[in-house]
Design a protein around this motif. Structure first.
Motif, PDB file in Angstrom:
ATOM      1  N   ASP A 116      -1.314   0.643  -3.041  1.00  0.00           N
ATOM      2  CA  ASP A 116      -0.503   1.839  -3.121  1.00  0.00           C
ATOM      3  C   ASP A 116       0.933   1.521  -3.217  1.00  0.00           C
ATOM      4  O   ASP A 116       1.613   0.966  -2.393  1.00  0.00           O
ATOM      5  CB  ASP A 116      -0.891   2.837  -2.103  1.00  0.00           C
ATOM      6  CG  ASP A 116      -2.158   3.270  -2.133  1.00  0.00           C
ATOM      7  OD1 ASP A 116      -2.830   3.444  -3.306  1.00  0.00           O
ATOM      8  OD2 ASP A 116      -2.665   3.497  -1.228  1.00  0.00           O
ATOM      9  N   GLU A 170       4.951   2.540  -4.692  1.00  0.00           N
ATOM     10  CA  GLU A 170       5.884   3.732  -5.186  1.00  0.00           C
ATOM     11  C   GLU A 170       6.885   2.919  -5.899  1.00  0.00           C
ATOM     12  O   GLU A 170       7.392   1.803  -5.495  1.00  0.00           O
ATOM     13  CB  GLU A 170       6.440   4.751  -4.336  1.00  0.00           C
ATOM     14  CG  GLU A 170       5.540   5.596  -3.443  1.00  0.00           C
ATOM     15  CD  GLU A 170       6.146   6.552  -2.719  1.00  0.00           C
ATOM     16  OE1 GLU A 170       5.216   7.446  -1.930  1.00  0.00           O
ATOM     17  OE2 GLU A 170       6.978   6.525  -2.328  1.00  0.00           O
ATOM     18  N   SER A 189       8.188   0.014  -3.723  1.00  0.00           N
ATOM     19  CA  SER A 189       7.703  -0.040  -2.259  1.00  0.00           C
ATOM     20  C   SER A 189       6.497  -0.153  -1.908  1.00  0.00           C
ATOM     21  O   SER A 189       5.729   0.740  -2.431  1.00  0.00           O
ATOM     22  CB  SER A 189       8.605   0.980  -1.583  1.00  0.00           C
ATOM     23  OG  SER A 189       8.330   1.180  -0.329  1.00  0.00           O
ATOM     24  N   LYS A 222       3.235   0.645  -0.188  1.00  0.00           N
ATOM     25  CA  LYS A 222       2.685   1.797   0.638  1.00  0.00           C
ATOM     26  C   LYS A 222       1.614   1.661   1.814  1.00  0.00           C
ATOM     27  O   LYS A 222       1.297   1.958   2.726  1.00  0.00           O
ATOM     28  CB  LYS A 222       2.714   2.985   0.122  1.00  0.00           C
ATOM     29  CG  LYS A 222       3.837   3.507  -0.563  1.00  0.00           C
ATOM     30  CD  LYS A 222       4.850   3.756   0.542  1.00  0.00           C
ATOM     31  CE  LYS A 222       6.409   4.473  -0.131  1.00  0.00           C
ATOM     32  NZ  LYS A 222       7.250   4.396   0.770  1.00  0.00           N
ATOM     33  N   GLY A 223       0.718   0.693   1.069  1.00  0.00           N
ATOM     34  CA  GLY A 223      -0.397   0.194   1.978  1.00  0.00           C
ATOM     35  C   GLY A 223      -1.657  -0.239   0.930  1.00  0.00           C
ATOM     36  O   GLY A 223      -1.550   0.076  -0.330  1.00  0.00           O
TER      37      GLY A 223
END
Length: 62
Positions: A36, A38, A52, A54-55
Motif C-alpha cells: 500500500d 500513497e 510513502s 503505508k504497509g
C-alpha cells in the motif's frame, strides 16, 4: 585512516572477463502480499513523486 579501512574491505575480481553474463530465466509467481503506497504524482519518467509506504495487505484493493 578512512582510506585504510575502506581498502581493507574492498576487493578486485580474481578473473576479469569481457564475456556477457548469462542471466537465469525468470520464474513468475502469484503475489501473496501487496504494498500500500500513497504518492502525490507520477513523473514523466514514470516514477512516483513524494511516495510513502503505508504497509502490506493480503488482497489487491483495486
Amino acid at each position: 585512516m578512512l582510506d585504510q579501512k575502506v581498502a581493507r574491505y574492498s576487493c578486485e575480481p580474481e578473473v576479469k572477463t569481457n564475456q556477457a553474463i548469462r542471466k537465469p530465466k525468470a520464474t513468475w509467481d502469484e503475489p501473496k502480499f501487496f504494498a500500500d503506497v500513497e504518492y502525490r504524482d507520477i513523473t514523466s519518467e514514470g516514477l512516483l513523486r513524494a511516495s510513502s509506504f503505508k504497509g502490506l495487505s493480503r488482497k489487491d484493493q483495486s
